[in-house]
Design a protein around this motif. Structure first.
Motif, PDB file in Angstrom:
ATOM      1  N   UNK A 189       0.925  -1.295   0.270  1.00 30.27           N
ATOM      2  CA  UNK A 189      -0.030   0.001   0.102  1.00 30.27           C
ATOM      3  C   UNK A 189       0.814   1.166  -0.019  1.00 30.27           C
ATOM      4  N   UNK A 190       2.014   1.137   0.768  1.00 30.08           N
ATOM      5  CA  UNK A 190       2.482   2.639   0.999  1.00 30.08           C
ATOM      6  C   UNK A 190       4.128   2.163   0.167  1.00 30.08           C
ATOM      7  N   UNK A 191       4.631   3.135  -0.576  1.00 24.21           N
ATOM      8  CA  UNK A 191       5.846   2.647  -1.140  1.00 24.21           C
ATOM      9  C   UNK A 191       7.173   2.667  -0.131  1.00 24.21           C
ATOM     10  N   UNK A 192       6.709   3.334   0.999  1.00 24.02           N
ATOM     11  CA  UNK A 192       7.778   3.502   2.030  1.00 24.02           C
ATOM     12  C   UNK A 192       7.994   1.993   2.631  1.00 24.02           C
ATOM     13  N   UNK A 193       6.861   1.050   2.338  1.00 24.79           N
ATOM     14  CA  UNK A 193       6.989  -0.303   2.949  1.00 24.79           C
ATOM     15  C   UNK A 193       7.874  -1.140   1.925  1.00 24.79           C
ATOM     16  N   UNK A 194       8.112  -1.027   0.982  1.00 22.06           N
ATOM     17  CA  UNK A 194       8.593  -1.809  -0.172  1.00 22.06           C
ATOM     18  C   UNK A 194      10.085  -2.511   0.286  1.00 22.06           C
ATOM     19  N   UNK A 195      10.869  -1.711   0.725  1.00 20.59           N
ATOM     20  CA  UNK A 195      12.078  -2.437   1.343  1.00 20.59           C
ATOM     21  C   UNK A 195      11.906  -3.463   2.389  1.00 20.59           C
ATOM     22  N   UNK A 196      10.755  -3.138   3.302  1.00 20.14           N
ATOM     23  CA  UNK A 196      10.345  -4.037   4.342  1.00 20.14           C
ATOM     24  C   UNK A 196       9.754  -5.304   3.797  1.00 20.14           C
ATOM     25  N   UNK A 197       9.094  -5.101   2.544  1.00 21.61           N
ATOM     26  CA  UNK A 197       8.485  -6.411   1.760  1.00 21.61           C
ATOM     27  C   UNK A 197       9.677  -7.252   1.419  1.00 21.61           C
ATOM     28  N   UNK A 198      10.799  -6.692   0.773  1.00 23.98           N
ATOM     29  CA  UNK A 198      11.868  -7.437   0.399  1.00 23.98           C
ATOM     30  C   UNK A 198      12.504  -7.988   1.624  1.00 23.98           C
ATOM     31  N   UNK A 199      12.562  -7.326   2.583  1.00 24.57           N
ATOM     32  CA  UNK A 199      13.429  -8.066   3.701  1.00 24.57           C
ATOM     33  C   UNK A 199      12.608  -8.869   4.319  1.00 24.57           C
TER      34      UNK A 199
END
Length: 247
Positions: A189-199
């Motif tokens: 939902x939030x582009x700021x979360x994309x790195x968390x997704x990858x992590x």
């Protein structure tokens, strides 16, 4: 990370961001032989489900789930650093599996599955392009498989020595699904979360890889500890993202 005792995460809209980090050498996380064992298991299930039209009508959801899983496995096998019996035909397996996943009726599924079987026998048409790391399967369907496989793995860990090969296969497929999930960010939902997704995808992959390694080492205590870590990665994902299992 993602889903273990339940399906993976929810995210909405396409998030434009940097590419996921490159995976470690896949042979260190998910041996090709274990992944191919899951390919063979999916083929057996699909073959039985496609025995005739009534059987397909009854088991079409299983076929869809296995088709998406086969696509994820084919992608990982195509990018694998180990040479294996499907090295040449993995691109064909990927293309055919994606067609099977799209099938809307018995005849289409049967036609697509014939191509899946041919590729799984190591036959390559030479027409399929070399796969790139990208989304190849529906996240919801993959998470349904995660739930199914993880529950089976937890049951079979009670018979650690007897089920060694089965458990190694299941841990490897969880790692492969986590790696494939990296490339489906449509629900973030939030582009700021994309790195968390990858992590989180990487954590699930590596935790499942540790389970696989400890099973192969014959260390039940460490395998159980690694499985607990895998569950924790699932919980972390649920704390970060919502969850659904639709395609």
């Amino acid at each position: 990370m993602l889903v273990i005792c339940a399906p993976l995460a929810v995210l909405v809209g396409v998030v434009l961001a940097g590419d996921p980090p490159a995976p470690p050498p896949l042979s260190k996380v998910m041996p090709a032989t274990d992944l191919i064992a899951q390919v063979d298991l999916c083929l057996t299930g699909c073959r039985e489900a496609l025995a005739d039209a009534p059987s397909y009508m009854e088991k079409s959801r299983q076929v869809a789930r296995d088709a998406h899983t086969l696509a994820a496995l084919a992608l990982v096998l195509a990018k694998h650093d180990q040479d294996h019996r499907l090295t040449a035909s993995s691109p064909d397996l990927l293309a055919a599996s994606r067609q099977l996943a799209k099938a809307k009726d018995y005849e289409a599924a049967k036609t697509a599955f014939a191509a899946v079987e041919s590729a799984a026998q190591g036959k390559s048409t030479g027409a399929a392009a070399a796969p790139q790391w990208e989304k190849v399967a529906g996240l919801g369907q993959l998470m349904k498989q995660v739930t199914f496989v993880n529950n089976r793995l937890k049951r079979n860990m009670r018979r650690f020595d007897e089920r060694k090969d089965d458990n190694a296969r299941d841990a490897a497929v969880l790692a492969a699904i986590a790696q494939a999930a990296n490339y489906d960010t449509h629900e973030v939902k939030d582009p700021a979360d994309i790195d968390k997704w990858y992590q989180l995808c990487g954590e699930m992959r590596d935790a499942a890889g540790d389970v696989n390694a400890q099973i192969h080492a014959g260390d039940k205590a460490k395998a159980e500890a690694a499985l607990a870590n895998l569950g924790k990665s699932c919980e972390t994902c649920h704390e970060t993202f919502r969850v659904r299992t639709s395609p």
